[in-house]
Scaffold this motif. Structure first.
Motif, PDB file in Angstrom:
ATOM      1  N   GLN A  22       0.814  -1.139  -0.316  1.00 48.40           N
ATOM      2  CA  GLN A  22       0.430  -0.499  -0.055  1.00 48.40           C
ATOM      3  C   GLN A  22       0.983   1.111   0.055  1.00 48.40           C
ATOM      4  OE1 GLN A  22      -1.006  -2.785   0.993  1.00 48.40           O
ATOM      5  NE2 GLN A  22      -3.091  -2.696  -0.192  1.00 48.40           N
ATOM      6  N   ASP A  51       5.060  -7.195   5.870  1.00 50.18           N
ATOM      7  CA  ASP A  51       5.469  -7.969   4.654  1.00 50.18           C
ATOM      8  C   ASP A  51       5.960  -6.713   3.465  1.00 50.18           C
ATOM      9  OD1 ASP A  51       5.856  -9.975   3.079  1.00 50.18           O
ATOM     10  OD2 ASP A  51       3.876  -8.997   1.559  1.00 50.18           O
ATOM     11  N   SER A 148       8.109 -17.065  -2.866  1.00 46.00           N
ATOM     12  CA  SER A 148       6.535 -16.510  -3.238  1.00 46.00           C
ATOM     13  C   SER A 148       6.102 -16.849  -4.907  1.00 46.00           C
ATOM     14  CB  SER A 148       6.961 -15.465  -3.431  1.00 46.00           C
ATOM     15  OG  SER A 148       5.428 -14.033  -3.689  1.00 46.00           O
ATOM     16  N   ASP A 149       5.037 -17.037  -4.943  1.00 43.35           N
ATOM     17  CA  ASP A 149       4.564 -17.671  -6.083  1.00 43.35           C
ATOM     18  C   ASP A 149       5.263 -18.284  -6.673  1.00 43.35           C
ATOM     19  OD1 ASP A 149       2.442 -15.763  -5.586  1.00 43.35           O
ATOM     20  OD2 ASP A 149       3.809 -13.692  -6.225  1.00 43.35           O
ATOM     21  N   SER A 200      -2.972 -10.902  -0.502  1.00 46.89           N
ATOM     22  CA  SER A 200      -4.513 -10.153  -1.419  1.00 46.89           C
ATOM     23  C   SER A 200      -5.670 -11.735  -0.138  1.00 46.89           C
ATOM     24  CB  SER A 200      -4.931 -10.629  -2.813  1.00 46.89           C
ATOM     25  OG  SER A 200      -3.817  -9.394  -3.733  1.00 46.89           O
ATOM     26  N   LEU A 202      -8.371 -10.200   1.421  1.00 49.07           N
ATOM     27  CA  LEU A 202      -9.384  -9.110   1.270  1.00 49.07           C
ATOM     28  C   LEU A 202      -9.453  -8.931  -0.113  1.00 49.07           C
ATOM     29  CD1 LEU A 202      -8.180  -6.608   4.469  1.00 49.07           C
ATOM     30  CD2 LEU A 202     -10.062  -8.875   4.346  1.00 49.07           C
ATOM     31  N   LYS A 210     -17.902  -3.418   0.922  1.00 53.72           N
ATOM     32  CA  LYS A 210     -17.787  -2.134   0.671  1.00 53.72           C
ATOM     33  C   LYS A 210     -18.014  -1.432  -0.441  1.00 53.72           C
ATOM     34  CE  LYS A 210     -13.413   0.073   0.720  1.00 53.72           C
ATOM     35  NZ  LYS A 210     -12.444   0.207   1.452  1.00 53.72           N
ATOM     36  N   TYR A 211     -17.930  -2.599  -1.058  1.00 51.28           N
ATOM     37  CA  TYR A 211     -17.751  -2.936  -2.888  1.00 51.28           C
ATOM     38  C   TYR A 211     -19.233  -3.485  -3.379  1.00 51.28           C
ATOM     39  CZ  TYR A 211     -13.451  -0.761  -3.046  1.00 51.28           C
ATOM     40  OH  TYR A 211     -12.164   0.246  -2.514  1.00 51.28           O
ATOM     41  N   ARG A 223      -7.323  -2.047  -9.141  1.00 52.08           N
ATOM     42  CA  ARG A 223      -8.307  -3.560  -8.963  1.00 52.08           C
ATOM     43  C   ARG A 223      -8.628  -3.641 -11.140  1.00 52.08           C
ATOM     44  NH1 ARG A 223     -10.019  -2.301  -2.953  1.00 52.08           N
ATOM     45  NH2 ARG A 223      -9.453   0.409  -3.949  1.00 52.08           N
ATOM     46  N   GLY A 275      -3.441  -5.323   3.558  1.00 51.29           N
ATOM     47  CA  GLY A 275      -2.844  -4.173   3.278  1.00 51.29           C
ATOM     48  C   GLY A 275      -3.650  -3.521   3.780  1.00 51.29           C
ATOM     49  N   LYS A 277      -4.667   1.192   3.756  1.00 44.60           N
ATOM     50  CA  LYS A 277      -4.375   2.076   3.264  1.00 44.60           C
ATOM     51  C   LYS A 277      -4.769   3.650   4.411  1.00 44.60           C
ATOM     52  CE  LYS A 277      -5.867   3.304  -0.618  1.00 44.60           C
ATOM     53  NZ  LYS A 277      -6.541   3.242  -1.561  1.00 44.60           N
ATOM     54  N   ASP A 284      -9.445  -2.681  11.939  1.00 43.55           N
ATOM     55  CA  ASP A 284     -10.494  -3.680  11.717  1.00 43.55           C
ATOM     56  C   ASP A 284     -10.191  -4.642  11.740  1.00 43.55           C
ATOM     57  OD1 ASP A 284     -13.228  -4.156  11.171  1.00 43.55           O
ATOM     58  OD2 ASP A 284     -13.297  -3.909   8.977  1.00 43.55           O
TER      59      ASP A 284
HETATM   60  N1  LIG Z   1       3.857 -12.136  -3.780  1.00 39.93           N
HETATM   61  C1  LIG Z   1       2.546 -11.609  -3.896  1.00 39.93           C
HETATM   62  O1  LIG Z   1       2.752 -11.837  -5.135  1.00 39.93           O
HETATM   63  C2  LIG Z   1       2.016 -10.529  -3.505  1.00 39.93           C
HETATM   64  C3  LIG Z   1       1.265 -10.288  -4.346  1.00 39.93           C
HETATM   65  C4  LIG Z   1       0.067  -9.058  -4.042  1.00 39.93           C
HETATM   66  C5  LIG Z   1       0.515  -8.549  -2.447  1.00 39.93           C
HETATM   67  N2  LIG Z   1       0.841  -9.541  -1.994  1.00 39.93           N
HETATM   68  C6  LIG Z   1       1.131  -8.587  -0.041  1.00 39.93           C
HETATM   69  O2  LIG Z   1       0.261  -9.158   0.494  1.00 39.93           O
HETATM   70  C7  LIG Z   1      -0.298  -7.368   0.922  1.00 39.93           C
HETATM   71  C8  LIG Z   1      -1.593  -7.526   0.603  1.00 39.93           C
HETATM   72  O3  LIG Z   1      -2.428  -7.792  -0.526  1.00 39.93           O
HETATM   73  P1  LIG Z   1      -3.443  -6.525  -1.039  1.00 39.93           P
HETATM   74  O4  LIG Z   1      -2.847  -5.312  -0.946  1.00 39.93           O
HETATM   75  O5  LIG Z   1      -3.282  -6.884  -2.738  1.00 39.93           O
HETATM   76  O6  LIG Z   1      -4.435  -7.477  -1.086  1.00 39.93           O
HETATM   77  P2  LIG Z   1      -6.011  -7.120   0.490  1.00 39.93           P
HETATM   78  O7  LIG Z   1      -4.979  -7.264   1.529  1.00 39.93           O
HETATM   79  O8  LIG Z   1      -6.833  -8.283  -0.323  1.00 39.93           O
HETATM   80  O9  LIG Z   1      -6.768  -5.756   0.418  1.00 39.93           O
HETATM   81  C9  LIG Z   1      -5.781  -4.824   0.240  1.00 39.93           C
HETATM   82  C10 LIG Z   1      -7.283  -3.347   0.082  1.00 39.93           C
HETATM   83  O10 LIG Z   1      -8.099  -3.956   0.855  1.00 39.93           O
HETATM   84  C11 LIG Z   1      -9.134  -2.474   1.022  1.00 39.93           C
HETATM   85  N3  LIG Z   1      -8.757  -2.662   2.878  1.00 39.93           N
HETATM   86  C12 LIG Z   1      -8.475  -3.561   3.476  1.00 39.93           C
HETATM   87  N4  LIG Z   1      -8.905  -3.535   4.821  1.00 39.93           N
HETATM   88  C13 LIG Z   1      -9.392  -2.688   4.552  1.00 39.93           C
HETATM   89  C14 LIG Z   1     -10.926  -2.842   6.155  1.00 39.93           C
HETATM   90  N5  LIG Z   1     -10.538  -3.394   6.705  1.00 39.93           N
HETATM   91  N6  LIG Z   1     -11.919  -2.078   5.320  1.00 39.93           N
HETATM   92  C15 LIG Z   1     -12.459  -1.961   4.130  1.00 39.93           C
HETATM   93  N7  LIG Z   1     -11.510  -1.964   3.448  1.00 39.93           N
HETATM   94  C16 LIG Z   1      -9.824  -2.355   3.611  1.00 39.93           C
HETATM   95  C17 LIG Z   1      -7.788  -1.662   0.901  1.00 39.93           C
HETATM   96  O11 LIG Z   1      -8.133  -0.747  -0.246  1.00 39.93           O
HETATM   97  P3  LIG Z   1      -9.407   0.445  -0.534  1.00 39.93           P
HETATM   98  O12 LIG Z   1      -9.917   1.221   1.185  1.00 39.93           O
HETATM   99  O13 LIG Z   1      -9.001   1.054  -1.240  1.00 39.93           O
HETATM  100  O14 LIG Z   1     -10.687  -0.821  -1.384  1.00 39.93           O
HETATM  101  C18 LIG Z   1      -6.302  -2.014   1.428  1.00 39.93           C
HETATM  102  O15 LIG Z   1      -5.626  -1.582   0.582  1.00 39.93           O
HETATM  103  C19 LIG Z   1      -0.180  -6.594  -0.030  1.00 39.93           C
HETATM  104  O16 LIG Z   1       0.173  -5.645   0.773  1.00 39.93           O
HETATM  105  C20 LIG Z   1       1.740  -7.397  -0.309  1.00 39.93           C
HETATM  106  O17 LIG Z   1       2.269  -7.133   1.501  1.00 39.93           O
HETATM  107  C21 LIG Z   1       2.042 -10.023  -2.145  1.00 39.93           C
END
Ligand SMILES: NC(=O)c1ccc[n+]([C@@H]2O[C@H](COP(=O)([O-])OP(=O)(O)OC[C@H]3O[C@@H](n4cnc5c(N)ncnc54)[C@H](OP(=O)(O)O)[C@@H]3O)[C@@H](O)[C@H]2O)c1
Length: 314
Positions: A22, A51, A148-149, A200, A202, A210-211, A223, A275, A277, A284
């Motif tokens: 983020q 991370d 990873s991956d 990811s 979430l 929220k979406y 996204r 992640g 923001k 939460d």
């Molecule tokens: N290894 C890899 O290839 C790889 C790939 C992707 C990610 N990652 C790691 O995984 C972490 C998390 O994945 P991600 O960022 O892709 O997706 P995620 O954690 O599923 O979603 C994060 C997004 O969801 C929203 N959010 C988070 N908590 C919330 C809550 N409690 N209530 C409402 N909205 C919330 C925020 O965006 P909005 O407010 O804009 O909706 C936030 O930026 C990354 O930060 C990174 O460290 C690794």
């Protein structure tokens, strides 16, 4: 905050981490003050696993994390995981990339250095980069290594290159909508005492409630091209989101907390890294720990999520 043991290492960290992609233009946290508050809030809520990756914000994410950890004086209490991208995997690349990360993070040692993704465009032999990572351990610059991956076959061949250590973790996309990791990687990790770090968790915010089909993230957002947010797919996902809302009400929790809890209830070796923001999202998400869904609710979500088929080719 409940804890988890990092596989064979015996190290104890928080059961849930914080993803730091983020802190980048991609997700929009480019103000250091906001980033520092996110780290402070996470730490105060008991989250001590962070991370990041070299590619996040072209180093900005590592820089913000390192600066915040230093200013807050919490280096000894946190576990810092970062990643080397798949295109920097010659022996020299690995050593140089680590040197740069240490500088950006302002630390003497990286707790977990992960290979972000396998080499795709260059023919780097697997043992070349795994041996280079092991060398970083000998030099005292890295404590543990992870992947990873990586598919299971490649995880196995990567592990066979190591002489004195083993990998600790595997990071992979895993959430209530995208459950491919359950087929092979998670069972493998359980059998081998490895921790799984779902990214990811979430579904990039799709599971937070929220979406809605008529309120999807902007196209220019990260996204925009994710099949999850394609209107045709999101219509199917929305049934699950409504169920998350219903279950959340019963437990006096939020849909995001239920979605994260479902992952941790499912397997003991799962350490999600959502992640955030802003500090509110961190708090939460931290509330997903220290309780468990009962079997009936876990099962309802399991069945609803199994019924969803995401079309990637539309
Ligand atoms: N290894 C890899 O290839 C790889 C790939 C992707 C990610 N990652 C790691 O995984 C972490 C998390 O994945 P991600 O960022 O892709 O997706 P995620 O954690 O599923 O979603 C994060 C997004 O969801 C929203 N959010 C988070 N908590 C919330 C809550 N409690 N209530 C409402 N909205 C919330 C925020 O965006 P909005 O407010 O804009 O909706 C936030 O930026 C990354 O930060 C990174 O460290 C690794």
């Amino acid at each position: 905050m409940e804890k988890i043991i990092l596989g064979w290492t015996g190290e104890e960290v928080s059961r849930m981490g914080l993803g730091i992609w983020q802190f980048s233009e991609t997700w929009g946290v480019t103000d250091y003050k906001v980033a520092k508050e996110i780290i402070r809030t996470a730490y105060e809520a008991g989250i001590n696993f962070f991370d990041t990756a070299m590619v996040y914000g072209d180093g900005l994410s590592e820089e913000f994390l390192g600066r915040a950890v230093k200013e807050l004086g919490i280096r000894d209490e946190v576990f810092i995981a970062t990643k080397i991208p798949g295109q920097y995997l010659s022996r020299d690349d690995v050593i140089r990339a680590c040197r740069k990360s240490l500088k950006r993070l302002q630390v003497d040692v990286i707790d977990l250095l992960q290979v972000h993704w396998p080499p795709l465009w260059h023919n780097f032999p697997t043992c070349e980069y795994m041996e280079a990572l092991e060398q970083l351990i000998h030099l005292g610059l890295v404590r543990y290594i992870g992947l990873s991956d990586f598919p299971v076959e490649l995880v196995e061949s990567a592990r066979s290159c190591l002489s004195v250590t083993d990998i600790v973790s595997i990071q992979i996309r895993y959430n209530l909508i995208e459950r491919d990791a359950e087929k092979e990687l998670i069972p493998y990790a359980l059998a081998e005492d490895l921790v799984v770090l779902p990214w990811s968790p979430l579904a990039k915010g799709a599971l937070t409630g929220k979406y809605k089909p008529d309120n999807l993230p902007e196209f220019q957002d990260v996204r925009g091209r994710d099949p999850i947010f394609h209107p045709e797919n999101f219509k199917k996902i929305y049934e699950l989101v409504r169920l998350l809302e219903e279950v959340a009400k019963k437990y006096n929790k939020t849909p995001a907390q239920v979605a994260l809890n479902w992952l941790m209830t499912s397997y003991p070796n799962i350490l999600p890294i959502p992640g955030a923001k802003n500090p509110k999202q961190v708090l939460d998400n931290a509330g997903a720990c220290n309780w468990r869904l009962d079997f009936e609710d876990w099962f309802k979500l399991d069945q609803a999520s199994r019924a969803i088929r995401i079309d990637r080719v539309l």
